[in-house]
Write an enzyme that holds these catalytic residues in place. Structure first.
Site, short mmCIF file in Angstrom:
data_model
loop_
_atom_site.label_atom_id
_atom_site.label_comp_id
_atom_site.label_asym_id
_atom_site.label_seq_id
_atom_site.Cartn_x
_atom_site.Cartn_y
_atom_site.Cartn_z
N LYS A 91 4.21 -12.62 10.40
CA LYS A 91 2.89 -11.95 10.42
C LYS A 91 1.78 -13.01 10.44
CE LYS A 91 3.93 -9.44 6.72
NZ LYS A 91 5.37 -9.44 6.53
N CYS A 180 -1.83 0.23 -5.12
CA CYS A 180 -1.06 -0.98 -4.88
C CYS A 180 -0.80 -1.77 -6.16
CB CYS A 180 -1.87 -1.79 -3.85
SG CYS A 180 -1.28 -3.37 -3.43
N MET A 181 -1.87 -2.12 -6.87
CA MET A 181 -1.71 -3.04 -8.00
C MET A 181 -2.23 -2.49 -9.32
SD MET A 181 -0.09 -5.46 -6.72
CE MET A 181 -0.06 -6.51 -8.17
N MET A 347 5.48 -3.61 -5.61
CA MET A 347 5.31 -2.15 -5.52
C MET A 347 6.40 -1.33 -6.21
SD MET A 347 2.49 -1.94 -4.24
CE MET A 347 1.92 -3.60 -4.37
N GLY A 384 0.03 -7.34 -2.73
CA GLY A 384 0.22 -6.96 -1.34
C GLY A 384 -0.92 -7.33 -0.41
N GLN A 385 -2.13 -7.43 -0.95
CA GLN A 385 -3.28 -7.67 -0.09
C GLN A 385 -3.92 -9.03 -0.40
OE1 GLN A 385 -5.55 -3.91 1.03
NE2 GLN A 385 -5.04 -3.49 -1.08
#
Lengths: 758, 248
Positions: A91, A180-181, A347, A384-385
């Site tokens: 990615k 998400c978090m 997650m 995740g971000q």
């Protein structure tokens, strides 16, 4: 005829020798004459200049070098000097192409007669400002909302948070980190009093045992995983334990895999602590000096805790968790007996109704065994971000929060922020705003009239998404995104085109508290603008131009780092100059000469910690971290005869989130994630063969996918990815959420699967 | 054929045979490298050439016919020296494939030291210690396949040598250009493990054009520039000697 016509044509032998000799001589001189390139291997992609930056995608925050050619991004490679040591995943490599993919939003659009039609910026922004003003006037500040993202730059989230909370006067500021978090946040804050991990990536190089739970690290954080593997390659005795319902690609490389049933984590961790107590692995010094015990609002003692844990004998718990008691004991022994144990999770732990409890139990396992605050010994949540930590969690851009770990509900915290933001006391509303699920529910009810959605795609990512689409339809929805169309722009009244990645400048904070800078290298396409410009414009039009005085990324950062100095997050020393020069710095970092902090709460290492003890948990009034007595609740959405299978969701290596970016990248777009993993046992019983179109039906909705027979999933469980918009799996998922973090439980719901009749 | 000529040939064959035969035979068992064989042939040709010239000029001159004398001179002055020259070139071409040859420049020490370090996680070290490449480990990954690849490899080697002896290289050294993925793909492409990764399939074009490097995801192949300093080498050495876990 000339007299020398009988001479042979061309060169004489002497001339030939002379020419050859001169050529060889010149060839030998080329390296000296600056023609070295003649001798060298060439680059496949020519580049004019290289610039330091950070990857656009996940929370690992890998350093990249960006090659520009003719003012366009031509090449991207890993930064040798960053923590990722020059590595990038597939990615990260695709960032080379993302700016120039098809589907970029280029012009503002306004919905007229049901269709989105191009408009000018002024027209669009005037409309947005008018609708927001009207809503605030008619229904009060709580009738508008901001729904942000862990992908906005820190300056953008900070500005939005300030505009809505200190300007408009509503705490309706939330964002996709809630999906998400959020459970990691409440896990950390209830345990340590402060959010964000205590350790850092470097701990991976020192760990002797990895406890990976609820994370498919190989696919979702590949660069972290390579570092884990490097540790194992260098020190083969290093043990890796994995807790994951699926036999993921990560599972292929671990020493012990516990394929736990989704939603039974609390039982498993309590059972592991049971083994710690039984086998005398408890660090008595920790219990005596650095820990306190709590159950709900009640203080508890270590004896109470021991009695509570007695109920979770591995042999009792094994059936609940779907693993053997022997494996639980083995995992506990490896965890406790190693010299340094590092836990990694994401997650799988966070997205369940007991997400907070699971998070704090993992921290508790470390605290009770003393695997904390030493190189290699720490609980560490993966993110995740790219900017959920720095941008949203640190700036407090969530409905219940204020910057630097402050809470809306706390009057003292509100006053502090009112003073720092230079607004009158009482400006910040004492009422916490709507968290994500509640926000979209409020839209359904009509309580929220206008919502500004930035850099995220709730039309696809919300759990039980069909239920909330009606609300999005009703609300005046302003969607700011880099790509168009998305599932969310379907419901937008105004679409604003945003700059992406290095088309704008900003700072993000990755999973290890590292703040680093994204430089602006190229101009955005069409009329796209940076999210910060859009927010500043909106603030001015709403009459808060004075409040939002910092208008450039640099000015906003300077304001923000000075605000942080009034907290235990203090990163005043992370100046713009340092960010431009260095490969990011880990906070706390109170002064410009401070090197940053690798391990928090350790006196001597963390500038915020005081005393001479092993630890100073300064986030708690008594300086002690809290170990919680958490009970296993009945798992969510129990299966029945009608819905006999457990549905689990996740990701694959090649795609990210809702594929708005990766789905357009030429190197990734041909990889389709639309399948349902089903165990051959179940497939046989349901008469499903590989490749069959199947309908997955839950109590909320159904989705069509292609069956993929695989023993990656356990019998009785099916799995699909959350990426594709073609098959919205969130029509099936459950919108129940953790009572503390309000994070939805995407990882478990009951479904039935049947072949689609053609 | 004249007797003296025959005698000379026998002498030559004996000398050459003494050198070459055992080397050749040993080479069959892989105990002696091709470099040894080339070197033996070269030495044999040189010795034979000198011997032949001495015999022709000082021992048999008067007994040889004019044309035989000239023919033997041709062999001694041109053919055998040509063989020796060929063997020298072949020895150099073949000999520079070895790890020892690469290590003969000090610049290469951190690379070879890392490769032979049993606890290094770099790609080079893993290929070395797992015996994935049996010999000439540097050369195997640094020469592109095919005739032009060999040429480019030798050209690189010459350039490195040139910069080294003229002291015109940057320190720490940097890899120039795009690494040829064909070095990796020639072994890995098509294996089950390689095929299992879906993105490998979609990247085949980019990989074969070297627009994406295999080592970006799977590297780093060697210690990074900042890891190649003397201080770093000393620290690693002391860690290994201490044998304990890596300290902070």
């Amino acid at each position: 005829m000339p007299p020398d016509s009988d001479k042979p044509r061309g060169l004489t032998r002497r001339e030939l020798v002379r020419v050859l000799g001169t050529s060889v001589g010149l060839a030998c001189l080329t390296p000296l004459a600056g023609c070295g390139s003649f001798w060298e291997r060439q680059t496949a992609i020519p580049v004019d200049s290289w610039h330091k930056g950070v990857c656009r995608f996940c929370g690992t925050g890998c350093g990249v070098m960006i090659g520009l050619k003719d003012n366009k991004v031509a090449d991207v490679k890993g930064d040798d000097d960053a923590h990722n040591r020059g590595r990038l995943c597939i990615k990260g490599l695709a960032t080379r192409d993302i700016l120039y993919s098809e589907g970029r939003a280029l012009h503002p659009m306004i919905r007229k007669n049901g269709e989105l039609q191009p408009a000018s910026w002024d027209e669009a922004m005037t409309l947005v400002a008018r609708r927001f003003k009207d809503a605030i006037q008619a229904n009060g500040p709580d009738s508008v909302a901001f729904y942000g993202s862990g992908q906005l730059y820190t300056q953008e989230s900070y500005t939005a948070n300030k505009l809505f909370k200190a300007g408009i006067g509503t705490n309706n500021v939330d964002g996709n980190p809630r999906l998400c978090m959020a459970s990691a946040v409440t896990g950390y804050t209830t345990t340590f009093g402060k959010d964000e991990p205590a350790g850092c990536y470097e701990d991976i190089d020192h760990a002797e045992c990895f406890f990976i739970t609820g994370s498919n690290t190989l696919e979702c954080h590949p660069i972290i995983w390579e570092r884990v593997r490097d540790r194992k390659r260098s020190h083969p005795a290093t043990k890796i334990i994995l807790v994951d319902p699926r036999k993921t690609p990560t599972a292929r490389h671990v020493d012990l895999h516990l394929p736990i049933l989704p939603g039974t984590d609390v039982s498993l961790y309590n059972a592991m602590i049971h083994v710690f107590l039984e086998e005398n692995f408890i660090d008595a010094d920790m219990v005596e000096h650095y820990l306190s015990f709590q159950e709900g609002e009640q203080k508890r003692t270590f004896d109470d805790f021991t009695r509570h844990i007695a109920k979770y004998e591995p042999e009792t718990v094994a059936k609940t968790c779907g693993v053997t008691a022997q494996d639980i004991r083995e995992a506990a022994f490896l965890f406790a007996s190693s010299k340094a144990t590092l836990s990694l999770w994401t997650m799988g732990l966070n997205q369940q109704v007991q997400g907070t409890a699971s998070n704090r139990l993992v921290s508790a396992m470390h605290l009770l065994t003393g695997h904390f605050g030493r190189p290699g010994a720490t609980p560490f949540s993966l993110t995740g971000q790219p900017n959920a930590c720095g941008g949203v969690r640190d700036t407090g851009s969530l409905a219940h929060a204020l910057p630097n770990g402050r809470l809306v509900a706390n009057p003292k915290h509100r006053e502090e922020m009112e003073d720092l933001w230079n607004v009158p006391r009482g400006r910040i509303s004492p009422k916490p705003g709507h968290h994500t699920v509640a926000l979209f529910d409020a839209m359904n009810r009509g309580a929220v009239k206008c919502c500004l959605v930035m850099c995220t795609n709730p039309g696809q990512t919300l759990p039980n998404v069909t239920a909330y689409r009606e609300g999005m339809e009703k609300t005046f929805l302003v969607v700011v995104d880099t790509f168009y169309p998305t599932e969310t722009t379907k419901f937008a009244d105004v679409v604003l085109p945003a700059a992406l990645w290095v088309e704008k400048e900003g700072v993000t904070g990755n999973a290890e508290r590292r703040y680093h800078l994204y430089p602006k290298l190229v101009d955005p396409p069409g009329e796209a603008r940076s999210d910060l410009e859009i927010l500043v414009d909106l603030a001015t039009r709403l009459g808060y131009g004075d409040l939002i005085a910092a208008r450039t990324p640099r000015d906003v950062w300077d304001e923000w780092r000075k605000v942080s100095a009034h907290s235990q997050y203090n990163f005043e020393g992370i100046t713009y100059e340092r960010l431009q020069k260095e490969r990011g710095i880990l906070w706390p970092c109170p002064t410009e000469t401070h090197p940053g902090t690798k391990r928090r709460y350790v006196p001597g290492q963390d500038p915020m910690a005081s005393g001479t003890g092993r630890f100073d948990f300064y986030g708690k009034p008594d300086g002690r971290a809290v170990v919680w007595l958490d009970h296993q609740e009945e798992p969510l959405d129990l299966y029945s005869d009608e819905y006999p299978l457990i549905f689990n969701t996740g990701r694959i290596l090649e795609h990210w989130h809702t594929m708005t970016i990766t789905g357009q990248a030429p190197t990734l777009k041909d990889i389709h994630p639309d399948y349902l993993e089903i165990h051959p046992y179940d497939a046989h019983r349901l008469k499903i063969t590989d490749g069959d179109p199947v309908i997955v039906k839950s109590r909320r909705g159904e989705v069509e996918l292609r069956a993929r027979l695989s023993d990656i999933v356990r019998p009785g469980m099916v799995f699909a990815t959350m990426h594709s918009a073609r098959h919205l799996i969130n029509q099936s998922t459950h919108d129940a959420h953790d009572p503390f973090s309000k994070q939805p439980a995407f990882k478990r719901c009951a479904v039935s699967v049947r072949t689609k009749t053609v | 054929m004249a007797r003296p000529l025959r005698q000379s040939l026998i002498a030559f064959m004996t000398v050459a045979g003494l050198w070459a035969a055992p080397a050749w035979a040993a080479g069959m068992r892989d105990a002696v490298s091709s470099v040894d064989i080339f070197r033996s042939i070269g030495i044999a040709a040189s010795v034979a050439g000198i011997l032949l010239l001495i015999l022709v000029q000082y021992v048999y001159r008067k007994r040889l016919s004019h044309s035989t004398y000239h023919r033997l001179l041709l062999v001694g002055v041109f053919l055998l020296p040509l063989t020796a020259t060929w063997s020298t070139t072949a020895t150099v071409m073949e000999g520079t494939k070895s790890v020892q040859a690469c290590r003969s420049c000090h610049v290469m020490h951190p690379f070879v030291n890392d490769m032979t370090n049993p606890s290094s996680p770099t790609l080079a070290a893993r290929h070395y210690r797992n015996n994935w490449i049996a010999k000439d480990q540097c050369y195997a990954c640094h020469v592109t396949y095919g005739a032009t690849g060999t040429l480019a490899g030798k050209r690189d080697g010459f350039r490195h040598w040139f910069h080294y002896v003229t002291n015109t290289y940057p320190d720490p050294i940097q890899y120039v250009g795009s690494y040829a993925n064909s070095n990796c793909l020639s072994c890995h492409q098509g294996t089950g493990k390689w095929e299992r990764v879906k993105s490998h399939q979609t990247l085949v074009g980019e990989l074969s054009a070297d627009r994406i490097a295999c080592v970006t995801c799977h590297g780093p192949p060697h210690p990074l520039p900042h890891e190649r300093t003397v201080a770093m080498a000393n620290r690693d050495a002391s860690r290994r000697m201490a044998g304990g876990p890596d300290g902070q």
